[in-house]
Design an enzyme around this catalytic site. Sequence first.
Site, PDB file in Angstrom:
ATOM      1  N   ASP A   1       3.112  45.418   7.752  1.00  8.51           N
ATOM      2  CA  ASP A   1       3.469  46.711   6.767  1.00  8.51           C
ATOM      3  C   ASP A   1       2.949  46.576   5.485  1.00  8.51           C
ATOM      4  OD1 ASP A   1       5.018  44.353   6.147  1.00  8.51           O
ATOM      5  OD2 ASP A   1       6.989  45.273   6.792  1.00  8.51           O
TER       6      ASP A   1
ATOM      7  N   ASN B   1      19.307  42.871   7.672  1.00  6.10           N
ATOM      8  CA  ASN B   1      19.872  43.693   8.568  1.00  6.10           C
ATOM      9  C   ASN B   1      19.377  43.514  10.278  1.00  6.10           C
ATOM     10  OD1 ASN B   1      17.292  44.760   8.079  1.00  6.10           O
ATOM     11  ND2 ASN B   1      18.137  46.657   7.335  1.00  6.10           N
TER      12      ASN B   1
ATOM     13  N   HIS C   1      16.254  43.661  10.752  1.00  4.91           N
ATOM     14  CA  HIS C   1      14.872  44.326  10.794  1.00  4.91           C
ATOM     15  C   HIS C   1      13.540  43.534  10.964  1.00  4.91           C
ATOM     16  CE1 HIS C   1      13.769  44.666   6.173  1.00  4.91           C
ATOM     17  NE2 HIS C   1      13.335  43.616   6.636  1.00  4.91           N
TER      18      HIS C   1
ATOM     19  N   GLU D   1      13.716  49.416  10.611  1.00  5.34           N
ATOM     20  CA  GLU D   1      15.184  49.395  10.203  1.00  5.34           C
ATOM     21  C   GLU D   1      16.213  49.620  11.410  1.00  5.34           C
ATOM     22  OE1 GLU D   1      15.656  48.024   7.500  1.00  5.34           O
ATOM     23  OE2 GLU D   1      14.831  49.054   5.858  1.00  5.34           O
TER      24      GLU D   1
HETATM   25  P1  PGA Z   1      12.246  37.873   3.302  1.00  4.99           P
HETATM   26  O1  PGA Z   1      12.036  39.016   4.042  1.00  4.99           O
HETATM   27  O2  PGA Z   1      11.518  36.849   4.051  1.00  4.99           O
HETATM   28  O3  PGA Z   1      11.763  37.999   1.953  1.00  4.99           O
HETATM   29  O4  PGA Z   1      13.811  37.414   3.443  1.00  4.99           O
HETATM   30  C1  PGA Z   1      12.174  39.054   5.542  1.00  4.99           C
HETATM   31  C2  PGA Z   1      12.223  40.781   5.901  1.00  4.99           C
HETATM   32  O5  PGA Z   1      12.691  41.320   5.308  1.00  4.99           O
HETATM   33  O6  PGA Z   1      11.493  40.541   6.919  1.00  4.99           O
END
Ligand code: PGA
Length: 269
Positions: free
Chosen positions: A67, A137, A139, A144
């Site tokens: 992304d 969450n 994702h 999302e």
């Molecule tokens: P993080 O993010 O590794 O910074 O916890 C993971 C994500 O949001 O996919």
Amino acid sequence: MEVVILNDANEVAAHGAALVEAMLRVKPRAVFGLATGSTPLALYRRLAERCRTGAVSFRAATSFNLDEYLGLAPGSPQSYRAYMQREFFGQVDIDPAATHLPECAPGEDPQRVGARYEAMIRDAGGIDLQILGIGHNGHIGFNEPSSSLASRTRVKTLTLRTLKANSRLFEAGEFQPRLAITMGIATIMEARRILLLATGSAKAAAVAGLVEGPVTAMCPASALQLHERVTVLLDEAAAADLKYREYYDLANRENSALKERFGDFYAAE
Ligand code: PGA
């Protein structure tokens, strides 16, 4: 789903790096799907170190990131392109021209980026190994909760929870994009092998949803239950809410014994 529970984040990075290296040994021209965020940093550092010593090379590899934010100025240090350059591309011997993110040029219609990105992934032969983190969450990428499980690369609006979690990377008052372009869940599911890393207690509930919850768009990572070859690498804290913990440990001992005796069946593919 192969669920491997390790002592700490360092072991998760080491185990993940070993899988990346195994892929490169079998296929030096491997196509990697890459993730940003805090979780893969230790993995990237370890791979960079291995690359510096000549133990591994990304010279012939290609990468597609999951992304990229929409609306940041080109070259913004907050962009995922800049993150990747800092943390990985600039630290290994990968050809910069072989590194891809779903970037939208100034003035370009962001709705057109997705189809082009999908075509580039297809033209590269598809993704051999997709590296993923997981959001609080559930994702994956910026898919999302409520994202279609059939989604492809497209523009996504970030949830308030994700915006809050990522606000740590922006200065107070600085513009923080609410939109991103992300591979879809169906895009991720087409990778031939998937490696998801999760560390820390803040991820425990999402990990339980991923591994043991129902397949639901409300926990996008749960779609991975429908993928044939997913390895989930967890530290103890991220594994804390798993009900079948004992079973995963038992299965890993049995699988390790099989691999020791007969070699890694999948490595030969
Ligand atoms: P993080 O993010 O590794 O910074 O916890 C993971 C994500 O949001 O996919």
